[in-house]
Scaffold this motif. Structure first.
Motif, PDB file in Angstrom:
ATOM      1  N   ARG A  31       3.711   4.981 -11.587  1.00  0.00           N
ATOM      2  CA  ARG A  31       3.004   5.202 -10.096  1.00  0.00           C
ATOM      3  C   ARG A  31       3.964   3.922  -9.489  1.00  0.00           C
ATOM      4  NH1 ARG A  31      -1.538   7.631  -9.010  1.00  0.00           N
ATOM      5  NH2 ARG A  31      -2.086   7.539  -7.014  1.00  0.00           N
ATOM      6  N   TYR A  33       5.565   2.974  -5.461  1.00  0.00           N
ATOM      7  CA  TYR A  33       5.667   3.423  -3.905  1.00  0.00           C
ATOM      8  C   TYR A  33       6.756   2.955  -3.175  1.00  0.00           C
ATOM      9  CZ  TYR A  33       0.693   3.552  -5.222  1.00  0.00           C
ATOM     10  OH  TYR A  33      -0.878   3.886  -5.814  1.00  0.00           O
ATOM     11  N   TYR A  35       7.853   1.511   0.698  1.00  0.00           N
ATOM     12  CA  TYR A  35       7.371   1.398   2.122  1.00  0.00           C
ATOM     13  C   TYR A  35       8.515   0.967   2.964  1.00  0.00           C
ATOM     14  CZ  TYR A  35       2.710   0.597   0.308  1.00  0.00           C
ATOM     15  OH  TYR A  35       1.335   0.671  -0.357  1.00  0.00           O
ATOM     16  N   GLN A  37       9.576  -1.206   6.644  1.00  0.00           N
ATOM     17  CA  GLN A  37       8.983  -2.348   7.263  1.00  0.00           C
ATOM     18  C   GLN A  37      10.247  -2.546   8.488  1.00  0.00           C
ATOM     19  OE1 GLN A  37       8.755  -6.341   5.952  1.00  0.00           O
ATOM     20  NE2 GLN A  37       6.935  -6.699   7.237  1.00  0.00           N
ATOM     21  N   SER A  42       4.643  -4.271  10.587  1.00  0.00           N
ATOM     22  CA  SER A  42       3.999  -4.504   9.255  1.00  0.00           C
ATOM     23  C   SER A  42       4.612  -3.281   8.316  1.00  0.00           C
ATOM     24  CB  SER A  42       2.460  -3.941   9.508  1.00  0.00           C
ATOM     25  OG  SER A  42       1.818  -3.920   8.048  1.00  0.00           O
ATOM     26  N   LEU A  43       4.010  -2.817   7.393  1.00  0.00           N
ATOM     27  CA  LEU A  43       4.634  -2.034   6.344  1.00  0.00           C
ATOM     28  C   LEU A  43       4.124  -0.700   6.454  1.00  0.00           C
ATOM     29  CD1 LEU A  43       5.190  -4.634   4.804  1.00  0.00           C
ATOM     30  CD2 LEU A  43       5.339  -3.331   2.656  1.00  0.00           C
ATOM     31  N   SER A  45       3.837   3.099   4.768  1.00  0.00           N
ATOM     32  CA  SER A  45       3.816   3.980   3.532  1.00  0.00           C
ATOM     33  C   SER A  45       4.787   5.173   3.773  1.00  0.00           C
ATOM     34  CB  SER A  45       2.479   4.351   3.134  1.00  0.00           C
ATOM     35  OG  SER A  45       2.473   5.344   1.982  1.00  0.00           O
ATOM     36  N   PHE A  88      11.099  -1.490   0.947  1.00  0.00           N
ATOM     37  CA  PHE A  88      10.426  -1.921   0.043  1.00  0.00           C
ATOM     38  C   PHE A  88      10.121  -0.933  -1.341  1.00  0.00           C
ATOM     39  CE2 PHE A  88      10.385  -6.333   0.874  1.00  0.00           C
ATOM     40  CZ  PHE A  88      10.227  -6.169   2.624  1.00  0.00           C
ATOM     41  N   ASP A  92       3.106  -0.357  -9.341  1.00  0.00           N
ATOM     42  CA  ASP A  92       1.448  -0.252  -9.770  1.00  0.00           C
ATOM     43  C   ASP A  92       1.480  -0.714 -11.313  1.00  0.00           C
ATOM     44  OD1 ASP A  92      -1.051  -0.130 -10.402  1.00  0.00           O
ATOM     45  OD2 ASP A  92      -1.274   1.844  -9.032  1.00  0.00           O
ATOM     46  N   MET A 102      -2.951  -3.126  -8.699  1.00  0.00           N
ATOM     47  CA  MET A 102      -2.062  -4.393  -8.280  1.00  0.00           C
ATOM     48  C   MET A 102      -0.881  -3.809  -8.158  1.00  0.00           C
ATOM     49  SD  MET A 102      -3.628  -7.419 -10.773  1.00  0.00           S
ATOM     50  CE  MET A 102      -2.816  -8.465 -10.126  1.00  0.00           C
ATOM     51  N   LEU A 103      -0.235  -4.250  -7.196  1.00  0.00           N
ATOM     52  CA  LEU A 103       1.186  -3.818  -6.811  1.00  0.00           C
ATOM     53  C   LEU A 103       1.978  -4.993  -6.658  1.00  0.00           C
ATOM     54  CD1 LEU A 103       0.935  -1.369  -3.757  1.00  0.00           C
ATOM     55  CD2 LEU A 103       1.067  -0.814  -6.018  1.00  0.00           C
ATOM     56  N   PHE A 105       6.000  -6.076  -5.652  1.00  0.00           N
ATOM     57  CA  PHE A 105       6.931  -5.577  -4.845  1.00  0.00           C
ATOM     58  C   PHE A 105       8.405  -6.000  -5.206  1.00  0.00           C
ATOM     59  CE2 PHE A 105       4.847  -3.461  -1.095  1.00  0.00           C
ATOM     60  CZ  PHE A 105       3.782  -3.845  -1.194  1.00  0.00           C
ATOM     61  N   GLY A 106       9.199  -5.225  -4.663  1.00  0.00           N
ATOM     62  CA  GLY A 106      10.598  -5.550  -4.845  1.00  0.00           C
ATOM     63  C   GLY A 106      10.846  -6.522  -3.990  1.00  0.00           C
ATOM     64  N   GLY A 107      12.246  -7.015  -3.679  1.00  0.00           N
ATOM     65  CA  GLY A 107      12.566  -8.137  -2.563  1.00  0.00           C
ATOM     66  C   GLY A 107      13.231  -7.281  -1.389  1.00  0.00           C
TER      67      GLY A 107
ATOM     68  N   TYR B  36      -1.822 -10.245   1.387  1.00  0.00           N
ATOM     69  CA  TYR B  36      -0.451 -10.647   0.876  1.00  0.00           C
ATOM     70  C   TYR B  36       0.316 -11.654   1.803  1.00  0.00           C
ATOM     71  CZ  TYR B  36      -0.337  -6.327  -2.015  1.00  0.00           C
ATOM     72  OH  TYR B  36      -0.592  -5.380  -2.646  1.00  0.00           O
ATOM     73  N   GLY B  43      10.014 -10.711  -0.099  1.00  0.00           N
ATOM     74  CA  GLY B  43       9.165  -9.642  -0.197  1.00  0.00           C
ATOM     75  C   GLY B  43       7.728 -10.055  -0.228  1.00  0.00           C
ATOM     76  N   PHE B  88       4.153 -14.719   6.969  1.00  0.00           N
ATOM     77  CA  PHE B  88       3.475 -13.395   7.642  1.00  0.00           C
ATOM     78  C   PHE B  88       2.532 -13.100   6.637  1.00  0.00           C
ATOM     79  CE2 PHE B  88       3.040 -10.058  10.439  1.00  0.00           C
ATOM     80  CZ  PHE B  88       3.718  -9.008  10.182  1.00  0.00           C
ATOM     81  N   LEU B  90      -0.328 -10.537   5.403  1.00  0.00           N
ATOM     82  CA  LEU B  90      -0.463  -8.873   5.612  1.00  0.00           C
ATOM     83  C   LEU B  90      -1.930  -8.493   5.024  1.00  0.00           C
ATOM     84  CD1 LEU B  90       2.900  -7.516   5.390  1.00  0.00           C
ATOM     85  CD2 LEU B  90       1.264  -7.030   7.266  1.00  0.00           C
ATOM     86  N   PHE B 103      -1.358  -0.979   5.160  1.00  0.00           N
ATOM     87  CA  PHE B 103      -1.110  -2.399   5.732  1.00  0.00           C
ATOM     88  C   PHE B 103      -1.767  -2.703   7.267  1.00  0.00           C
ATOM     89  CE2 PHE B 103       0.812  -4.776   2.113  1.00  0.00           C
ATOM     90  CZ  PHE B 103       1.010  -3.508   1.238  1.00  0.00           C
ATOM     91  N   GLY B 104      -2.232  -3.612   7.342  1.00  0.00           N
ATOM     92  CA  GLY B 104      -2.544  -3.838   8.627  1.00  0.00           C
ATOM     93  C   GLY B 104      -1.408  -4.354   9.593  1.00  0.00           C
ATOM     94  N   PRO B 105      -1.463  -4.777  10.779  1.00  0.00           N
ATOM     95  CA  PRO B 105      -0.491  -5.234  11.544  1.00  0.00           C
ATOM     96  C   PRO B 105       0.079  -6.683  11.312  1.00  0.00           C
ATOM     97  CG  PRO B 105      -2.406  -5.523  12.983  1.00  0.00           C
ATOM     98  CD  PRO B 105      -2.843  -4.530  11.471  1.00  0.00           C
TER      99      PRO B 105
END
Lengths: 115, 112
Positions: A31, A33, A35, A37, A42-43, A45, A88, A92, A102-103, A105-107, B36, B43, B88, B90, B103-105
């Motif tokens: 799984r 995802y 995103y 930004q 914010s991010l 989806s 990004f 999962d 729990m995710l 994230f890549g950089g 986060y 990231g 930041f 989130l 995600f929120g703002p």
């Protein structure tokens, strides 16, 4: 510990060109995802990929997942300036407390599309 | 439809001062909630997550804490801020296991 690596970290490309962003991860997961930004925002989806071989497309973006290779790609077709953002991937790691996910994230890949 | 709010949007605080960031979700019940932190140009790092009222799990030990006093409210706190707490922040929510996190703002925190 799950590690998620994206490359390239920074990508400058001309409008109209094609390119692929890669997301490699270190442990089993089915799984993933993607995103987006925008600067200072914010991010958002973009895609969720649920199984091996999954492919999703939205406009000029197409994402795919190969769970055997532990690799996801985000392909950009005929880039336009509006696609400039940081992208990004997030993997999962599986369930906790039988309820959450729990995710990791890549950089991120900062994409700049020039006219 | 569901919406997620965070406040404040921006915060400048001196080192050693307390912190309270708030996140609320509308339009859903019993969401999973997450905090986060994103350092400049980096990231996202998961700080805390919660599956229900009063249930908090921490991913990274630090001088931050989280609480969930109500079903759709998630609070991030600190008694004494450090320079390294700048970033930041989130908040995100998801509806159950293996659902997309939204995600929120965000709150931009600068500790001086």
């Amino acid at each position: 510990e799950l590690k998620v690596e994206q490359n390239p970290l920074f990508l400058s490309m001309q409008e109209g060109k094609n390119y692929t962003i890669y997301c490699n991860y270190s442990t089993t997961s089915d799984r993933l995802y993607w995103y987006r930004q925008d600067p200072g925002k914010s991010l958002e989806s973009l895609f969720v990929l649920l199984s091996n071989g999954a492919v999703k497309q939205e406009g000029r973006l197409m994402a795919s997942l190969d769970t055997k290779a532990r690799l996801s790609t985000l392909h950009i077709t005929a880039a336009v300036h509006d696609l400039s953002a940081t992208y990004f991937c997030a993997v999962d790691m599986g369930p906790w407390n039988n309820a959450g996910n729990m995710l990791t994230f890549g950089g991120g890949t900062r994409l700049m599309v020039k006219p | 439809s569901q919406t997620i709010h965070q406040w404040p949007a921006t915060l400048v605080q001196p080192v050693g001062s307390p912190l309270s960031l708030e996140c609320t979700v509308e339009g859903t019940s019993n969401p999973n909630l997450y905090w986060y932190r994103q350092a400049a140009g980096r990231g996202l790092q998961l700080l805390f997550y919660s599956v229900g009222i009063g249930q908090i799990s921490s991913e990274v030990p630090q001088n931050l804490s989280a609480s969930r006093p109500q079903d759709r409210q998630f609070i991030l706190s600190s008694k004494k801020l450090l320079l390294s707490d700048s970033g930041f922040y989130l908040c995100a929510w998801s509806q159950g296991y293996q659902e997309t996190q939204y995600f929120g703002p965000g709150t931009r925190l600068l500790v001086l």
